[in-house]
Write a protein that holds these residues in place. Structure first.
Motif, PDB file in Angstrom:
ATOM      1  N   GLY A 136      31.377  13.129  76.035  1.00  0.00           N
ATOM      2  CA  GLY A 136      30.260  13.995  76.370  1.00  0.00           C
ATOM      3  C   GLY A 136      29.003  13.179  76.589  1.00  0.00           C
ATOM      4  N   THR A 137      28.046  13.773  77.272  1.00  0.00           N
ATOM      5  CA  THR A 137      26.752  13.143  77.523  1.00  0.00           C
ATOM      6  C   THR A 137      25.681  13.901  76.755  1.00  0.00           C
ATOM      7  OG1 THR A 137      27.405  12.342  79.704  1.00  0.00           O
ATOM      8  CG2 THR A 137      25.048  12.580  79.302  1.00  0.00           C
ATOM      9  N   LEU A 138      24.860  13.165  76.032  1.00  0.00           N
ATOM     10  CA  LEU A 138      23.848  13.781  75.185  1.00  0.00           C
ATOM     11  C   LEU A 138      22.609  14.161  75.997  1.00  0.00           C
ATOM     12  CD1 LEU A 138      23.789  14.102  71.951  1.00  0.00           C
ATOM     13  CD2 LEU A 138      21.864  12.532  72.133  1.00  0.00           C
ATOM     14  N   GLY A 139      22.043  15.308  75.647  1.00  0.00           N
ATOM     15  CA  GLY A 139      20.817  15.764  76.298  1.00  0.00           C
ATOM     16  C   GLY A 139      20.224  16.928  75.536  1.00  0.00           C
ATOM     17  N   ASP A 235      26.451  17.860  76.644  1.00  0.00           N
ATOM     18  CA  ASP A 235      26.517  18.691  77.838  1.00  0.00           C
ATOM     19  C   ASP A 235      27.583  19.768  77.738  1.00  0.00           C
ATOM     20  OD1 ASP A 235      28.568  16.750  77.969  1.00  0.00           O
ATOM     21  OD2 ASP A 235      28.179  16.201  80.065  1.00  0.00           O
ATOM     22  N   PHE A 236      28.730  19.440  77.117  1.00  0.00           N
ATOM     23  CA  PHE A 236      29.825  20.413  77.126  1.00  0.00           C
ATOM     24  C   PHE A 236      29.474  21.690  76.384  1.00  0.00           C
ATOM     25  CE2 PHE A 236      31.095  17.014  74.033  1.00  0.00           C
ATOM     26  CZ  PHE A 236      31.073  17.720  72.843  1.00  0.00           C
ATOM     27  N   TYR A 243      28.295  28.972  81.272  1.00  0.00           N
ATOM     28  CA  TYR A 243      29.324  29.489  82.170  1.00  0.00           C
ATOM     29  C   TYR A 243      30.360  30.379  81.483  1.00  0.00           C
ATOM     30  CZ  TYR A 243      27.426  26.167  85.517  1.00  0.00           C
ATOM     31  OH  TYR A 243      26.592  25.481  86.360  1.00  0.00           O
ATOM     32  N   THR A 244      30.616  30.147  80.206  1.00  0.00           N
ATOM     33  CA  THR A 244      31.599  30.957  79.493  1.00  0.00           C
ATOM     34  C   THR A 244      30.945  32.114  78.756  1.00  0.00           C
ATOM     35  OG1 THR A 244      33.017  29.013  79.229  1.00  0.00           O
ATOM     36  CG2 THR A 244      33.474  30.904  77.802  1.00  0.00           C
ATOM     37  N   ASP A 245      29.883  31.822  78.022  1.00  0.00           N
ATOM     38  CA  ASP A 245      29.204  32.876  77.264  1.00  0.00           C
ATOM     39  C   ASP A 245      28.063  33.524  78.027  1.00  0.00           C
ATOM     40  OD1 ASP A 245      30.838  32.741  75.000  1.00  0.00           O
ATOM     41  OD2 ASP A 245      29.750  31.011  74.232  1.00  0.00           O
ATOM     42  N   LYS A 246      27.808  33.050  79.251  1.00  0.00           N
ATOM     43  CA  LYS A 246      26.804  33.662  80.139  1.00  0.00           C
ATOM     44  C   LYS A 246      25.436  33.758  79.482  1.00  0.00           C
ATOM     45  CE  LYS A 246      30.251  34.348  82.968  1.00  0.00           C
ATOM     46  NZ  LYS A 246      30.459  33.434  84.121  1.00  0.00           N
ATOM     47  N   ALA A 247      25.087  32.766  78.708  1.00  0.00           N
ATOM     48  CA  ALA A 247      23.798  32.734  78.020  1.00  0.00           C
ATOM     49  C   ALA A 247      22.731  32.129  78.937  1.00  0.00           C
ATOM     50  CB  ALA A 247      23.914  31.919  76.740  1.00  0.00           C
ATOM     51  N   PRO A 248      21.460  32.430  78.674  1.00  0.00           N
ATOM     52  CA  PRO A 248      20.366  31.874  79.484  1.00  0.00           C
ATOM     53  C   PRO A 248      20.075  30.430  79.072  1.00  0.00           C
ATOM     54  CG  PRO A 248      19.470  33.252  77.746  1.00  0.00           C
ATOM     55  CD  PRO A 248      20.971  33.369  77.639  1.00  0.00           C
ATOM     56  N   VAL A 249      20.900  29.534  79.530  1.00  0.00           N
ATOM     57  CA  VAL A 249      20.905  28.160  79.025  1.00  0.00           C
ATOM     58  C   VAL A 249      20.718  27.161  80.160  1.00  0.00           C
ATOM     59  CG1 VAL A 249      22.481  26.394  78.106  1.00  0.00           C
ATOM     60  CG2 VAL A 249      22.189  28.553  76.902  1.00  0.00           C
ATOM     61  N   ALA A 250      19.977  26.116  79.877  1.00  0.00           N
ATOM     62  CA  ALA A 250      19.881  24.960  80.771  1.00  0.00           C
ATOM     63  C   ALA A 250      20.278  23.713  80.003  1.00  0.00           C
ATOM     64  CB  ALA A 250      18.460  24.813  81.304  1.00  0.00           C
ATOM     65  N   PHE A 251      20.843  22.733  80.706  1.00  0.00           N
ATOM     66  CA  PHE A 251      21.108  21.424  80.119  1.00  0.00           C
ATOM     67  C   PHE A 251      20.246  20.405  80.835  1.00  0.00           C
ATOM     68  CE2 PHE A 251      23.437  17.348  79.913  1.00  0.00           C
ATOM     69  CZ  PHE A 251      23.338  17.159  78.539  1.00  0.00           C
ATOM     70  N   VAL A 252      19.613  19.528  80.065  1.00  0.00           N
ATOM     71  CA  VAL A 252      18.696  18.533  80.622  1.00  0.00           C
ATOM     72  C   VAL A 252      19.119  17.146  80.174  1.00  0.00           C
ATOM     73  CG1 VAL A 252      16.310  17.699  80.649  1.00  0.00           C
ATOM     74  CG2 VAL A 252      16.776  20.173  80.593  1.00  0.00           C
ATOM     75  N   ILE A 253      19.250  16.233  81.120  1.00  0.00           N
ATOM     76  CA  ILE A 253      19.398  14.809  80.810  1.00  0.00           C
ATOM     77  C   ILE A 253      18.002  14.214  80.874  1.00  0.00           C
ATOM     78  CG2 ILE A 253      20.357  12.607  81.571  1.00  0.00           C
ATOM     79  CD1 ILE A 253      22.772  14.143  82.629  1.00  0.00           C
ATOM     80  N   PRO A 254      17.455  13.772  79.730  1.00  0.00           N
ATOM     81  CA  PRO A 254      16.050  13.348  79.708  1.00  0.00           C
ATOM     82  C   PRO A 254      15.764  12.229  80.697  1.00  0.00           C
ATOM     83  CG  PRO A 254      17.196  12.737  77.665  1.00  0.00           C
ATOM     84  CD  PRO A 254      18.102  13.635  78.408  1.00  0.00           C
TER      85      PRO A 254
END
Length: 347
Positions: A136-139, A235-236, A243-254
């Motif tokens: 996984g990639t941390l962010g 990231d996972f 995408y699975t829980d359809k939550a209002p989520v963003a992932f950011v790589i700093p």
């Protein structure tokens, strides 16, 4: 290639300590039905890396029940050390550097599972004492609604802004592998190296002014609920939420950079159900097991298991170019020194 052993001074010691040991021994394994074939896995929590789906598939396809276990890597190591004369677990899942420590501590034993040949060099111990299953990639795992209109942070520096006071969480680096990975990531991103954690310690001390939330256990549900609006995590977990829980989520790589880290598994030395344990290890590297990891947005160690459709849900390659692979041996060597400084200067 990784060094096969680390000196005894690098073993857990203060890195996990008495508190982690106590937590490990009280973090219970969900019981399975006594009559059914069982394998005990330490650190297989249903909310992390979608272990729930993997263990469900193992039960359906192999007939082996693997109870959920909510330990983290540090607690799993502490428990295996405490139980060394009479092991309880059969297999264990660990952040990569902790796998190196597990071999050095003598709590795991060599086993080369089916699919061993497909694991790239550098992602497995030469004698099979541990091997990567995914990475996984941390962010930043961000609940955008919980920000209350504030912008999504884009950098390590952003997290220090007063606007995010009480909103930032990270797992305790003295207990959870992902917590220590976060320390390595910010340290390297800000110009430090494995020989000096001045940058990371300074950053954590500044973050304390923002009253961070520092749980010991995986906190996926707390991000979804908005209790922790911003979690330093992989990231996972963010992609699963989106995408699975359809939550209002963003992932950011700093923007300053981050790291990518493998997670490994191993066969526990003298575990009570070794043959079942071996079958579980074979399964997580099988075509189906690796596809399940990919579908849960981990990068499977056998890269071909990820479909183009799943890969398209990840951030663009240009963002991932800011992530560097870790040196797991140097991480393991540096861990105790960082833990000592964190305990003395940050906690």
């Amino acid at each position: 290639m990784f060094k096969p052993f680390l000196p005894a001074r690098l073993l857990l010691g203060a890195a996990f300590g008495a508190a982690a040991l106590a937590a490990a021994l009280t973090a219970t394994v969900t019981p399975a039905t006594a009559a059914e074939p069982t394998a005990i896995c330490y650190n297989c929590p249903p909310e992390w890396a979608d272990w729930a789906s993997q263990l469900k598939a193992i039960k359906a396809d192999l007939g082996i029940a693997v109870p959920f276990d909510n330990k983290n890597s540090g607690q799993a190591m502490a428990a295996m050390l405490a139980e060394k004369d009479k092991p309880v677990a059969d297999v264990v899942y660990l952040g990569g550097p902790v796998g190196i420590q597990a071999k050095a501590a003598g709590v795991v034993t060599p086993y080369k599972p089916a699919g061993w040949a497909d694991i790239p060099d550098g992602m497995k111990d030469a004698d099979g004492s541990w091997f990567a299953i995914h990475s996984g990639t941390l962010g930043f795992f961000v609940n955008t609604e919980a920000l209350g209109g504030k912008p999504v942070p884009q950098s390590w520096a952003d997290l220090l802004k007063p606007d995010y006071s009480g909103m930032v969480g990270y797992l305790d680096p003295t207990s959870a592998a992902v917590g220590y990975v976060g320390a390595v990531a910010v340290n390297l991103a800000l110009g430090g190296d494995y020989g000096s954690f001045d940058k990371a310690v300074g950053w954590f001390k500044e973050l304390q002014k923002n009253q961070p939330i520092v749980p010991k256990q995986t906190s996926y549900a707390r991000v979804l609920s908005g209790e922790i609006p911003i979690l330093i995590d992989y990231d996972f977990n963010a992609y699963r939420a989106k995408y699975t829980d359809k939550a209002p989520v963003a992932f950011v790589i700093p923007k300053e950079g981050t790291v990518s880290v493998p997670y490994v598994m191993a066969l526990v030395k003298n575990g009570p159900n070794p043959e079942n344990g071996k079958k579980v290890l074979d399964y997580v590297l099988s075509d189906k097991g690796q596809t399940l990891w990919a579908n849960a947005f981990m990068r499977p160690v056998r890269a071909e298991a990820m479909s183009p459709e799943t890969a398209a849900k990840f951030l663009p390659a240009a963002d991932y170019a800011r992530a560097r692979p870790v040196d797991m041996v140097r991480m393991a060597e540096a861990q105790k020194g960082f833990m000592d400084r964190y305990q003395a200067e940050v906690k």
